[in-house]
Design a protein around this motif. Structure first.
Motif, mmCIF file in Angstrom:
data_model
loop_
_atom_site.group_PDB
_atom_site.id
_atom_site.type_symbol
_atom_site.label_atom_id
_atom_site.label_comp_id
_atom_site.label_asym_id
_atom_site.label_seq_id
_atom_site.Cartn_x
_atom_site.Cartn_y
_atom_site.Cartn_z
ATOM 1 N N SER A 56 -0.187 8.508 -0.525
ATOM 2 C CA SER A 56 0.309 9.632 -1.327
ATOM 3 C C SER A 56 -0.123 10.947 -0.697
ATOM 4 O O SER A 56 -1.277 11.095 -0.274
ATOM 5 N N ARG B 134 0.842 -1.205 0.000
ATOM 6 C CA ARG B 134 0.000 0.000 0.000
ATOM 7 C C ARG B 134 0.872 1.248 0.000
ATOM 8 O O ARG B 134 2.003 1.226 0.473
ATOM 9 N N THR B 135 0.288 2.317 -0.548
ATOM 10 C CA THR B 135 1.009 3.583 -0.640
ATOM 11 C C THR B 135 0.099 4.690 -0.128
ATOM 12 O O THR B 135 -1.096 4.714 -0.448
ATOM 13 N N ARG C 159 0.938 6.651 -10.568
ATOM 14 C CA ARG C 159 -0.009 5.707 -9.964
ATOM 15 C C ARG C 159 -0.877 5.039 -11.044
ATOM 16 O O ARG C 159 -1.396 3.941 -10.863
ATOM 17 N N THR D 127 -3.775 2.344 -2.893
ATOM 18 C CA THR D 127 -3.250 3.702 -2.682
ATOM 19 C C THR D 127 -4.294 4.612 -2.049
ATOM 20 O O THR D 127 -5.456 4.612 -2.460
ATOM 21 N N TYR E 185 -2.753 12.092 -5.829
ATOM 22 C CA TYR E 185 -2.065 11.016 -6.553
ATOM 23 C C TYR E 185 -0.967 11.621 -7.411
ATOM 24 O O TYR E 185 -1.067 12.762 -7.865
ATOM 25 N N TYR F 67 2.528 0.221 -6.750
ATOM 26 C CA TYR F 67 1.881 1.006 -5.697
ATOM 27 C C TYR F 67 1.070 0.210 -4.669
ATOM 28 O O TYR F 67 0.956 0.617 -3.543
#
Ligand SMILES: NC(=O)C1=CN([C@@H]2O[C@H](COP(=O)(O)OP(=O)(O)OC[C@H]3O[C@@H](n4cnc5c(N)ncnc54)[C@H](O)[C@@H]3O)[C@@H](O)[C@H]2O)[C@@H](O)CC1
Ligand SMILES: Nc1ncnc2c1ncn2[C@@H]1O[C@H](COP(=O)(O)OP(=O)(O)O)[C@@H](O)[C@H]1O
Ligand SMILES: [K+]
Length: 479
Positions: free
Chosen positions: A175, A172-173, A183, A195, A179, A192
Motif C-alpha cells: 500500500s 500480499r499487498t 485493510r 500488507t 494503509y 489483502y
C-alpha cells in the motif's frame, strides 16, 4: 503506520503538486518504492513477473515497477487487458517505458509468470466492477502464482469493507503512503494478504494510526520510586451479579494483573465470595451508589450487569462525578452524554454498538472506523469498537486500529478482561488516549502469545491476566 481514506490521498497528491511535486514524479516514487520493497521481500531474479495494469494511475505504478524490474534484468511482462493508459502521468510513463524498447501487450497471456501483479485499480475504484474487468479478475484469481496487489486488491473498496465478488485475492499487498481503511474492514480485509506500507516521500497528515509495540512500551514501563499502593490509583469496578459473578472476576483479575494500585469491586452480596476467591487483592462494596466526593481515580461499570433502570440510575450518578468512567456491556445503551462531567470510554462489541446507535450491524462492520469516529466526535467520548481490528476512536476525530489479537479471544469473557485492563491503564496513565489504546493492544498481544504456543481455541479469557507479565516483557523487548 498511518491510515488514509481515498479523499485524503487525493488531497495529499494535490498539495504535493501545488508544491511542484508532479503526478509523474509521485508515480516514479511509487514505482521505485514498490520495486525496493518487493526486492527486499523476494528473490526477484528467481521469478517471472506478470504485471496486469489498468488505464489509471494504479496502472501507472505498475509501469514504473516493470521498468525497474526490466532494468534489473528480471523477467517481466506488462499487460493492459483493458486498453492502454489514459491518465496523463501513466501515459507519460508508458511512453518512457516504450522508448526504452520494452514491449507490452493488450491481450492476457495463457498463464501468469510465478509472480502476478495486480496493478489494475487502486483508490479510484467504484464498485461493482464492470463486466470486462470481472473477466480479467477471474483469470487472475485462477492463476497459480504468488499474487501481489499494488495499493489495494482490485475489487476491494478503499474506504469501507465492501468488495466485488470477483475481487483479486492477494497473497500480499504493498500500500502506498499508508494503509487504506478497507485493510481493516471485512469482507475487503480478507483480500489483502500480508500488507506492507511503501513510503513515497509525502509528509504524514493522518490522525488515524495503527498502534505499535513502540507506542505501547511507555504504558508498560515501571518507573516507580518511593511508591505505595495509592500511587497507581484506586479503581472502582461496578460489575457482576449473583448470577454473573464471573464477568466481575475476569475484569477484576485483569485490572489487578495490569497494575491497578487498589481495586474495589461493587457487586451483589452473594457474588462477593466467588469473585474474592479469584481476586483476593480486591476489596468489596455492596452499596449500589456512588458519592460525588468519592476517592476513586477511575471507574468501570457494566460487566456482568443487565441493562435496566438500576443501571441507568447508577450511570446518572457516574456522569455527574469527575473521574474517568469506562462503560461496558450492561452499561451500554442509547443515551446522551451531554451532561457528563467526566471523560467517558464506551467499549461496545458491534452488537452493542448497533444497539447504542440504531445502525445495522452489517453497516457498522463495513464502516467501523467512520462509524466509531462519528459517535466519538458527536458524543465527546472515546469509543472502543471491539472485534478483529478493534477501532479506538477519540472525540477529537483521531483514532487507532489495533492489529493484535486473534480468534482465541472469540469467547465469552474476553471483553470483561479488556475492561479490567483499560481500568488499570487509565489509573496509571494520565493520558487517557494512550491508556485505552495500549490496553487494547496488550489484550490482543496476550492472545497472540498464547496462539504462538497453542491452538487458539484452547485459550481461556482468564489466561489473559496470567500472560500479561510475559507479554509486557516481550513488548518491551521489541522496542
Ligand atoms: N499518493 C499516492 O498514494 C499515490 C498513488 N498513486 C496510485 O494512483 C492510484 C489511484 O489512481 P486513479 O485515481 O487513476 O485511480 P485507479 O487507477 O484506481 O482507477 C481509475 C480508473 O479505473 C476505472 N474504474 C473505476 N472503477 C471501475 C470499475 N468498477 N470497473 C472498471 N473500471 C473502473 C475508472 O474509470 C478509471 O479509469 C492509487 O491507488 C495508487 O496506485 C500514484 O500513482 C501516485 C501517488
Ligand atoms: N477474532 C478476533 N480477533 C481479535 N480480537 C478478537 C477476536 N474475537 C474477539 N476478539 C476480542 O475479544 C473481546 C471480546 O469482547 P466481547 O465481545 O465484549 O466479549 P464478552 O462480552 O463475552 O467478554 C474484544 O476485545 C474483541 O476485540
Ligand atoms: K491494485
Amino acid at each position: 503506520m498511518y491510515i488514509y481514506k481515498s479523499s485524503q490521498i487525493k488531497e495529499a497528491d494535490k498539495w504535493a503538486e501545488e508544491q511542484g511535486m508532479t503526478a509523474f514524479t509521485l508515480m516514479e516514487l511509487s514505482g521505485v518504492g514498490l520495486f525496493n520493497a518487493i526486492k527486499q521481500d523476494l528473490d526477484i531474479h528467481k521469478h517471472h513477473f506478470t504485471i496486469i495494469a489498468g488505464k489509471g494511475n494504479n496502472g501507472g505504478d505498475g509501469i514504473v515497477l516493470a521498468r525497474y524490474l526490466q532494468i534489473a534484468g528480471v523477467r517481466c511482462t506488462l499487460f493492459f487487458p483493458l486498453g492502454l493508459p489514459v491518465s496523463a502521468a501513466s501515459k507519460a510513463h508508458f511512453d518512457y517505458y516504450s522508448s526504452l524498447g520494452f514491449s507490452v501487450s493488450t491481450n492476457l497471456p495463457d498463464q501468469s509468470g510465478s509472480i502476478l501483479v495486480d496493478s489494475l485499480l487502486g483508490i479510484g475504484v467504484k464498485l461493482p466492477l464492470r463486466e470486462n474487468i470481472q473477466h480479467v479478475m477471474d483469470w487472475m484469481n485462477r492463476q497459480v502464482a504468488m499474487k501481489v496487489a499494488i495499493d489495494l486488491p482490485t475489487g476491494a473498496a478503499s474506504d469501507d469493507g465492501d468488495c466485488d465478488k470477483h475481487a483479486f485475492k492477494a497473497d500480499r499487498t504493498y500500500s502506498l503512503h499508508g494503509y487504506k481503511p478497507s485493510r481493516f474492514l471485512f469482507p475487503a480485509a480478507s483480500l489483502y494478504g500480508e500488507t506492507k506500507v511503501v513510503e513515497i516521500g509525502l509528509p504524514h497528515t493522518s490522525n488515524w494510526k495503527v498502534r505499535s509495540a513502540l507506542d505501547v512500551a511507555k504504558s508498560l514501563t515501571y518507573s516507580g520510586r518511593n511508591t505505595h499502593k495509592g500511587t497507581f490509583g484506586h479503581g472502582l469496578l461496578i460489575a457482576g451479579t449473583k448470577d454473573m459473578p464471573g464477568s466481575a472476576a475476569l475484569a477484576a483479575s485483569g485490572a489487578v494483573s495490569c497494575g491497578a494500585g487498589k481495586l474495589t469491586v461493587q457487586t451483589e452480596k452473594e457474588a462477593v465470595p466467588i469473585i474474592a476467591s479469584h481476586v483476593p487483592e480486591a476489596m468489596y462494596q455492596i452499596n449500589p451508589h456512588i458519592e460525588l466526593d468519592h476517592s476513586f481515580d477511575a471507574i468501570a461499570a457494566g460487566c456482568g450487569r443487565p441493562s435496566n433502570d438500576k443501571m441507568e440510575t447508577l450511570i446518572e450518578e457516574l456522569l455527574a462525578q469527575s473521574k474517568p468512567v469506562i462503560l461496558d456491556a450492561g452499561a451500554l445503551y442509547p443515551r446522551s452524554y451531554a451532561k457528563k462531567k467526566c471523560p467517558i470510554i464506551v467499549t461496545p462489541h458491534p452488537g452493542e454498538f448497533s444497539r447504542m446507535t440504531g445502525k445495522e450491524i452489517v453497516y457498522v462492520q463495513r464502516t467501523r472506523l467512520e462509524a466509531a469516529s462519528a459517535y466519538a466526535v458527536e458524543n465527546n467520548v472515546t469509543v472502543v469498537l471491539k472485534g478483529e481490528y478493534t477501532v479506538t476512536a477519540f472525540a477529537d476525530g483521531s483514532g487507532y486500529v489495533n492489529v493484535t489479537g486473534n480468534d482465541g479471544l472469540s469467547k465469552g469473557g474476553s471483553g470483561d478482561v479488556l475492561t479490567g485492563l483499560i481500568l488499570a491503564l487509565v489509573l496509571r496513565n494520565k493520558n487517557i488516549k494512550e491508556a485505552v489504546a495500549d490496553a487494547v493492544y496488550l489484550h490482543g498481544y496476550c492472545a497472540d502469545k498464547w496462539k504462538e504456543a497453542y491452538p487458539a481455541q484452547t485459550m481461556r479469557p482468564s489466561y489473559i491476566s496470567q500472560i500479561i507479565a510475559e507479554a509486557a516483557n516481550e513488548i518491551l523487548k521489541e522496542t
